[in-house]
Scaffold this motif. Structure first.
Motif, PDB file in Angstrom:
ATOM      1  N   GLN A   1       2.919 -12.745  12.206  1.00 57.68           N
ATOM      2  CA  GLN A   1       3.682 -13.740  12.010  1.00 57.68           C
ATOM      3  C   GLN A   1       3.764 -14.140  10.546  1.00 57.68           C
ATOM      4  OE1 GLN A   1       2.762 -16.310  15.409  1.00 57.68           O
ATOM      5  NE2 GLN A   1       4.614 -15.732  16.378  1.00 57.68           N
ATOM      6  N   GLY A   2       2.329 -14.279  10.143  1.00 61.29           N
ATOM      7  CA  GLY A   2       2.012 -14.485   8.505  1.00 61.29           C
ATOM      8  C   GLY A   2       2.611 -13.515   7.584  1.00 61.29           C
ATOM      9  N   VAL A   3       2.378 -12.435   8.027  1.00 68.15           N
ATOM     10  CA  VAL A   3       2.938 -11.124   7.293  1.00 68.15           C
ATOM     11  C   VAL A   3       4.436 -11.451   6.987  1.00 68.15           C
ATOM     12  CG1 VAL A   3       3.418  -8.882   7.206  1.00 68.15           C
ATOM     13  CG2 VAL A   3       1.062  -9.407   7.733  1.00 68.15           C
ATOM     14  N   GLY A   4       5.233 -11.791   8.380  1.00 66.27           N
ATOM     15  CA  GLY A   4       6.543 -11.887   8.305  1.00 66.27           C
ATOM     16  C   GLY A   4       7.212 -12.987   7.394  1.00 66.27           C
ATOM     17  N   ALA A   5       6.156 -14.275   7.324  1.00 66.46           N
ATOM     18  CA  ALA A   5       6.599 -15.435   6.617  1.00 66.46           C
ATOM     19  C   ALA A   5       6.338 -14.712   5.055  1.00 66.46           C
ATOM     20  CB  ALA A   5       5.624 -16.314   6.776  1.00 66.46           C
ATOM     21  N   GLU A   6       5.391 -13.923   4.535  1.00 67.44           N
ATOM     22  CA  GLU A   6       5.452 -13.602   3.245  1.00 67.44           C
ATOM     23  C   GLU A   6       6.509 -12.641   2.867  1.00 67.44           C
ATOM     24  OE1 GLU A   6       3.384 -14.929   1.588  1.00 67.44           O
ATOM     25  OE2 GLU A   6       2.049 -15.724   3.126  1.00 67.44           O
ATOM     26  N   ILE A   7       6.996 -11.780   3.903  1.00 65.26           N
ATOM     27  CA  ILE A   7       8.362 -10.920   3.749  1.00 65.26           C
ATOM     28  C   ILE A   7       9.595 -11.908   3.244  1.00 65.26           C
ATOM     29  CG2 ILE A   7      10.128  -9.413   4.731  1.00 65.26           C
ATOM     30  CD1 ILE A   7       7.505  -7.971   3.766  1.00 65.26           C
ATOM     31  N   ASP A   8       9.623 -12.975   4.247  1.00 66.70           N
ATOM     32  CA  ASP A   8      10.699 -13.829   4.027  1.00 66.70           C
ATOM     33  C   ASP A   8      10.734 -14.687   2.635  1.00 66.70           C
ATOM     34  OD1 ASP A   8      11.645 -13.608   6.707  1.00 66.70           O
ATOM     35  OD2 ASP A   8      10.636 -15.184   7.412  1.00 66.70           O
TER      36      ASP A   8
ATOM     37  N   SER B   1      -1.622  -8.221   1.536  1.00 71.86           N
ATOM     38  CA  SER B   1      -2.469  -7.190   1.530  1.00 71.86           C
ATOM     39  C   SER B   1      -3.930  -7.634   2.172  1.00 71.86           C
ATOM     40  CB  SER B   1      -2.965  -7.027   0.014  1.00 71.86           C
ATOM     41  OG  SER B   1      -3.776  -5.925  -0.139  1.00 71.86           O
ATOM     42  N   SER B   2      -3.867  -8.790   2.101  1.00 73.06           N
ATOM     43  CA  SER B   2      -5.298  -9.364   2.840  1.00 73.06           C
ATOM     44  C   SER B   2      -4.974  -9.619   4.402  1.00 73.06           C
ATOM     45  CB  SER B   2      -5.407 -11.056   2.187  1.00 73.06           C
ATOM     46  OG  SER B   2      -6.524 -11.348   3.020  1.00 73.06           O
ATOM     47  N   ARG B   3      -3.783  -9.975   4.794  1.00 79.89           N
ATOM     48  CA  ARG B   3      -3.571  -9.906   6.195  1.00 79.89           C
ATOM     49  C   ARG B   3      -3.415  -8.621   6.873  1.00 79.89           C
ATOM     50  NH1 ARG B   3      -1.644 -14.954   7.546  1.00 79.89           N
ATOM     51  NH2 ARG B   3      -0.786 -16.238   5.869  1.00 79.89           N
ATOM     52  N   ILE B   4      -2.976  -7.512   6.141  1.00 78.44           N
ATOM     53  CA  ILE B   4      -2.820  -6.097   6.679  1.00 78.44           C
ATOM     54  C   ILE B   4      -4.357  -5.677   6.804  1.00 78.44           C
ATOM     55  CG2 ILE B   4      -2.365  -3.867   6.094  1.00 78.44           C
ATOM     56  CD1 ILE B   4      -0.120  -5.538   6.958  1.00 78.44           C
ATOM     57  N   ASN B   5      -5.148  -5.819   5.910  1.00 76.72           N
ATOM     58  CA  ASN B   5      -6.653  -5.722   6.110  1.00 76.72           C
ATOM     59  C   ASN B   5      -7.303  -6.093   7.284  1.00 76.72           C
ATOM     60  OD1 ASN B   5      -6.694  -3.955   3.688  1.00 76.72           O
ATOM     61  ND2 ASN B   5      -7.424  -5.656   2.380  1.00 76.72           N
ATOM     62  N   GLU B   6      -7.010  -7.567   7.549  1.00 77.70           N
ATOM     63  CA  GLU B   6      -7.585  -8.283   8.803  1.00 77.70           C
ATOM     64  C   GLU B   6      -6.811  -7.804   9.995  1.00 77.70           C
ATOM     65  OE1 GLU B   6      -6.295 -12.242   8.002  1.00 77.70           O
ATOM     66  OE2 GLU B   6      -7.784 -12.779   6.581  1.00 77.70           O
ATOM     67  N   ILE B   7      -5.517  -7.424  10.055  1.00 76.37           N
ATOM     68  CA  ILE B   7      -4.914  -6.687  11.119  1.00 76.37           C
ATOM     69  C   ILE B   7      -5.800  -5.487  11.383  1.00 76.37           C
ATOM     70  CG2 ILE B   7      -2.898  -5.542  12.042  1.00 76.37           C
ATOM     71  CD1 ILE B   7      -1.352  -7.767  10.465  1.00 76.37           C
ATOM     72  N   GLN B   8      -5.883  -4.543  10.583  1.00 79.22           N
ATOM     73  CA  GLN B   8      -6.655  -3.191  10.782  1.00 79.22           C
ATOM     74  C   GLN B   8      -7.833  -3.407  11.051  1.00 79.22           C
ATOM     75  OE1 GLN B   8      -6.052  -0.729   7.393  1.00 79.22           O
ATOM     76  NE2 GLN B   8      -6.483   1.358   8.496  1.00 79.22           N
ATOM     77  N   GLN B   9      -8.637  -4.395  10.521  1.00 80.68           N
ATOM     78  CA  GLN B   9      -9.786  -4.624  11.333  1.00 80.68           C
ATOM     79  C   GLN B   9      -9.916  -4.911  12.678  1.00 80.68           C
ATOM     80  OE1 GLN B   9     -11.912  -7.421   8.737  1.00 80.68           O
ATOM     81  NE2 GLN B   9     -11.799  -6.056   6.904  1.00 80.68           N
ATOM     82  N   GLU B  10      -8.839  -5.896  12.981  1.00 85.67           N
ATOM     83  CA  GLU B  10      -9.001  -6.212  14.367  1.00 85.67           C
ATOM     84  C   GLU B  10      -8.660  -5.148  15.358  1.00 85.67           C
ATOM     85  OE1 GLU B  10      -9.452  -9.331  17.167  1.00 85.67           O
ATOM     86  OE2 GLU B  10      -9.669  -9.580  14.896  1.00 85.67           O
ATOM     87  N   VAL B  11      -7.787  -4.239  15.032  1.00 82.84           N
ATOM     88  CA  VAL B  11      -7.102  -3.219  15.968  1.00 82.84           C
ATOM     89  C   VAL B  11      -8.469  -2.214  15.926  1.00 82.84           C
ATOM     90  CG1 VAL B  11      -5.716  -1.060  15.879  1.00 82.84           C
ATOM     91  CG2 VAL B  11      -4.759  -3.107  15.070  1.00 82.84           C
TER      92      VAL B  11
ATOM     93  N   GLY C   1       0.099   3.714   4.102  1.00 77.69           N
ATOM     94  CA  GLY C   1       1.608   3.894   3.274  1.00 77.69           C
ATOM     95  C   GLY C   1       1.892   2.357   2.729  1.00 77.69           C
ATOM     96  N   LEU C   2       1.827   1.404   3.463  1.00 76.88           N
ATOM     97  CA  LEU C   2       1.885   0.036   2.991  1.00 76.88           C
ATOM     98  C   LEU C   2       1.087  -0.342   1.756  1.00 76.88           C
ATOM     99  CD1 LEU C   2       3.507  -2.541   3.134  1.00 76.88           C
ATOM    100  CD2 LEU C   2       2.016  -3.500   5.032  1.00 76.88           C
ATOM    101  N   ARG C   3      -0.177  -0.013   2.011  1.00 75.64           N
ATOM    102  CA  ARG C   3      -1.000  -0.432   0.560  1.00 75.64           C
ATOM    103  C   ARG C   3      -0.773   0.181  -0.506  1.00 75.64           C
ATOM    104  NH1 ARG C   3      -5.365   0.417   4.621  1.00 75.64           N
ATOM    105  NH2 ARG C   3      -6.032  -1.790   5.384  1.00 75.64           N
ATOM    106  N   THR C   4      -0.303   1.564  -0.426  1.00 79.28           N
ATOM    107  CA  THR C   4       0.470   2.246  -1.496  1.00 79.28           C
ATOM    108  C   THR C   4       1.294   1.537  -2.377  1.00 79.28           C
ATOM    109  OG1 THR C   4      -0.321   4.351  -0.601  1.00 79.28           O
ATOM    110  CG2 THR C   4       1.150   4.354  -2.390  1.00 79.28           C
ATOM    111  N   VAL C   5       2.624   1.147  -1.497  1.00 83.25           N
ATOM    112  CA  VAL C   5       3.557   0.415  -2.165  1.00 83.25           C
ATOM    113  C   VAL C   5       3.489  -0.668  -2.744  1.00 83.25           C
ATOM    114  CG1 VAL C   5       5.311   1.814  -0.957  1.00 83.25           C
ATOM    115  CG2 VAL C   5       4.444  -0.165   0.243  1.00 83.25           C
ATOM    116  N   LEU C   6       2.416  -1.467  -2.000  1.00 85.19           N
ATOM    117  CA  LEU C   6       2.077  -2.850  -2.300  1.00 85.19           C
ATOM    118  C   LEU C   6       1.306  -2.933  -3.854  1.00 85.19           C
ATOM    119  CD1 LEU C   6       0.638  -4.471   0.946  1.00 85.19           C
ATOM    120  CD2 LEU C   6       2.575  -5.472  -0.326  1.00 85.19           C
ATOM    121  N   LYS C   7       0.327  -1.959  -3.933  1.00 86.89           N
ATOM    122  CA  LYS C   7      -0.198  -1.778  -5.148  1.00 86.89           C
ATOM    123  C   LYS C   7       0.651  -1.417  -6.388  1.00 86.89           C
ATOM    124  CE  LYS C   7      -4.885  -0.599  -3.045  1.00 86.89           C
ATOM    125  NZ  LYS C   7      -5.895   0.666  -3.121  1.00 86.89           N
ATOM    126  N   GLU C   8       1.751  -0.288  -5.898  1.00 86.72           N
ATOM    127  CA  GLU C   8       2.722  -0.011  -6.809  1.00 86.72           C
ATOM    128  C   GLU C   8       3.688  -1.237  -7.526  1.00 86.72           C
ATOM    129  OE1 GLU C   8       6.615   2.868  -7.033  1.00 86.72           O
ATOM    130  OE2 GLU C   8       5.408   3.026  -5.345  1.00 86.72           O
TER     131      GLU C   8
END
Length: 330
Positions: free
Chosen positions: A243-250, A273-283, A299-306
């Motif tokens: 939901q936090g990622v969704g808020a950032e997308i908004d 970027s920080s939230r995606i790292n946390e999500i992956q660690q939790e999974v 793939g998401l990290r790549t486009v974020l850095k770009e």
């Protein structure tokens, strides 16, 4: 308290529905006797009490998301039931007017619908959280649609005016206030570049959320009553992060309209970027792993850095242009 399955709640909900039908049938013909009304009211509330007890038992082991779904659906049944019983007693104690009697089928129908809606309530924490994550994905699709609707500003002034249209010099301030061009949907080439980059970020984020949902729904067997809520707690944590990622997308979507807020977009990208790292660690803490999910995160990290790199370049170019303009003025 012993855990009650949601199927048991659905079954007793059907009994509530039957009692509502009986209450409505009492007013189909002649007005019922006082004893009939009293017996129906007593029977109805006895069944409703049982419904509430079983509903409460179904919340054992339920996390906040599932509990919220259960509470909402149960409240709807109770609210409709009280409205029916209020009308039921009011009809007997009142003037028995025809209009009120005609409203009974509609009120009974509301109880039927509320009881029928119990079948749509998620039966497990995994299902409830999966549906909540799906809502996050739906919101992201809306942002993606809005980005697709953005268009570049016309580079040919002749396209914007015609012989029958007043020129810019002839237009009044009132005309400017309502011009379509002032609604903020037309972007410069640089702004379109930012919008295209954002489109890629939102698209890749959607892939991550979809893979996360697939990963979670594949863990139904891991949800057991004796895990002391640890597994459910992890899922709830994942949902909050999504939901936090969704808020950032908004936020990114809102910042794409001119004048674009580049600094706000950069901040949103950093948080994502920080939230995606946390999500992956939790999974990764789960006993099962999902390679497609990890690939989606990469793939998401790549486009974020770009996008971050491109925004830095745009900022540097803009700063250089401003400095040159200052030098020319001086």
């Amino acid at each position: 308290m012993e855990k009650v399955t949601w199927s048991q709640v659905i079954q007793i909900g059907e009994q509530v529905s039957k009692q509502a039908t009986i209450a409505g049938m009492l007013w189909n013909g002649e007005s019922p006797q006082a004893k009939e009304v009293e017996e129906n009211v007593n029977s109805y509330f006895n069944v409703l009490q049982g419904f509430l007890l079983l509903s409460h038992g179904s919340t054992v082991g339920a996390g906040p998301t599932l509990s919220s779904s259960i509470h909402e659906s149960v409240k709807h049944v109770v609210d409709c039931s009280f409205r029916l019983m209020k009308e039921h007693v009011s009809l007997y104690a009142g003037s028995h007017n025809k209009e009120k009697k005609l409203s009974m089928p509609q009120i009974v129908g509301a109880v039927w619908e509320a009881c029928s809606a119990l079948k749509k309530v998620p039966p497990t924490n995994v299902t409830a959280i999966g549906r909540a994550m799906t809502q996050v994905a739906v919101s992201m699709k809306d942002v993606l649609r809005e980005i697709n609707e953005l268009k570049p500003a016309s580079s040919n002034p002749g396209d914007e005016t015609s012989d029958n249209t007043p020129s810019k010099a002839e237009s009044t301030p009132e005309d400017d206030d309502i011009s379509d061009d002032d609604l903020g949907s037309d972007l410069s080439p640089e702004e379109m570049k930012v919008a295209q980059l954002a489109h890629g970020v939102v698209s890749e984020t959607l892939v991550v959320i979809k893979e996360l949902i697939r990963t979670i729904t594949g863990m139904l067997k891991l949800e057991t009553p004796d895990d002391n809520g640890k597994f459910v707690g992890s899922l709830e944590k994942l949902l909050r992060m999504c939901q936090g990622v969704g808020a950032e997308i908004d936020e990114i979507g809102a910042c794409l309209y001119p004048p674009q807020e580049i600094d706000a977009i950069k901040l949103a990208l950093e948080k994502m970027s920080s939230r995606i790292n946390e999500i992956q660690q939790e999974v990764e803490s789960f006993p099962t792993s999902s390679e497609p999910f990890h690939e989606a995160c990469s793939g998401l990290r790549t486009v974020l850095k770009e996008m971050e790199a491109q925004l830095n370049c745009l900022s540097a170019t803009e700063l250089t242009t401003k400095m040159q303009n200052v030098a020319v003025i001086n």
